[in-house]
Enzyme design. Structure first.
Site, PDB file in Angstrom:
ATOM      1  N   SER A 174      -6.877  15.932  74.348  1.00  0.00           N
ATOM      2  CA  SER A 174      -6.247  16.978  73.541  1.00  0.00           C
ATOM      3  C   SER A 174      -5.136  16.404  72.684  1.00  0.00           C
ATOM      4  CB  SER A 174      -5.669  18.060  74.459  1.00  0.00           C
ATOM      5  OG  SER A 174      -4.836  18.955  73.752  1.00  0.00           O
ATOM      6  N   TYR A 187      -1.066  20.828  81.999  1.00  0.00           N
ATOM      7  CA  TYR A 187      -2.250  20.612  81.169  1.00  0.00           C
ATOM      8  C   TYR A 187      -2.109  19.345  80.332  1.00  0.00           C
ATOM      9  CZ  TYR A 187      -5.585  21.495  77.340  1.00  0.00           C
ATOM     10  OH  TYR A 187      -6.582  21.387  76.388  1.00  0.00           O
TER      11      TYR A 187
END
Length: 283
Positions: A174, A187
């Site tokens: 990400s 995350y």
């Protein structure tokens, strides 16, 4: 083939694409050219979002696709229909990939059905926004790492006996790994681990002719954010802080996975592609 393992989750994860408005764009944007002809691909999180777009594009390029997902059966069947309409075979598998036993069963089922594995796409993930680090419970921390990084280890371990020279592994990291995210501490940490895992696994497997790469999407319109606890205000302006001024669509990310899965990227391993709306980050 279905197998479901009970999981602990917060918010409304996993989210249903069937209830999301507006609908994410998963449709491949161009005719296929046989770049994955007769290949077999496992795509995790393929019931919706980026995973669905990847599965659809892989099928258009000639691959049979195994759709691994948690428990959103309606969305998974929709993805299977998309694959079959492309003239390819689809196999659905429900289960919590954070459980090693489930990963082993997924690989066993894939090999029993198709006899081989050529491409492994580790895409499934979850996130839980928290404004303060103290708000991250031990349970949530373990759950996020179990889903986002442990599952990649377990599934890759299970697949290794069936991957031959020419196989490709593509992991989904990400943009948050590179630029950080103050409300996605756990995350973002898993995404950093995924990037390190990708580079290290590449070094480990390159001598066997197995390429390992990753894709680091920016803000993409999928069920992950609205179902993961993001506020309505944040959803309303989701992606507007990118240089392009908008969120991306899943079918704008899927071609990066295709490129890394096919022979077009035969001289690339240990690399990360960045479909992120123009955000400039370190490689």
């Amino acid at each position: 083939m279905t197998e479901t393992v009970e999981m602990i989750h917060e918010d409304n994860l996993p989210g249903k694409e069937s209830t999301l408005q507006p609908k994410p764009e998963w449709q491949p944007r161009y005719p296929g050219s046989g770049r994955l002809a007769d290949k077999v691909a496992i795509v995790t999180g393929a019931d919706s979002g980026i995973g669905r777009a990847v599965a659809a594009l892989f099928a258009r390029e000639g691959a049979n696709v195994v759709i691994a997902y948690l428990c959103e059966h309606e969305d998974a069947e929709k993805t299977a229909e998309i694959i079959r309409k492309e003239g390819r075979q689809a196999l659905t598998f429900a289960g919590d990939l954070g459980d090693k036993v489930v990963c082993d069963a997924l690989v066993e089922g894939t090999v029993a059905e198709f006899g081989r594995i050529d491409i492994l796409v580790n895409n499934a993930g979850e996130q839980h926004p928290d404004e303060e680090i103290e708000a991250i419970t031990e349970e949530q921390l373990k759950r996020t790492f179990q889903t986002n990084i442990f599952a990649m280890f377990f599934l890759t371990q299970a697949a290794m006996p069936h991957l031959e020279a020419g196989a490709a592994i593509i992991n989904c990291t990400s943009v948050t790994m590179y630029k950080g995210s103050k409300e996605l501490l756990d995350y973002s940490s898993t995404k950093g681990a995924i990037t390190a895992f990708t580079r290290s696994l590449s070094e480990n497997l390159v001598g066997k002719g197995i390429r390992v790469n990753a894709v680091a999407p920016g803000p993409i319109w999928t069920p992950l954010n609205p179902s993961g606890g993001a506020s309505p205000e944040k959803i309303e302006h989701f992606g507007e802080n990118t240089p392009m001024g908008r969120a991306g669509q899943p079918n704008e990310v899927a071609p990066s996975f295709l490129f890394l899965a096919c022979e077009d990227s035969s001289y690339m391993s240990g690399q990360v592609l960045h479909p992120n709306g123009g955000i400039v980050v370190g490689s």
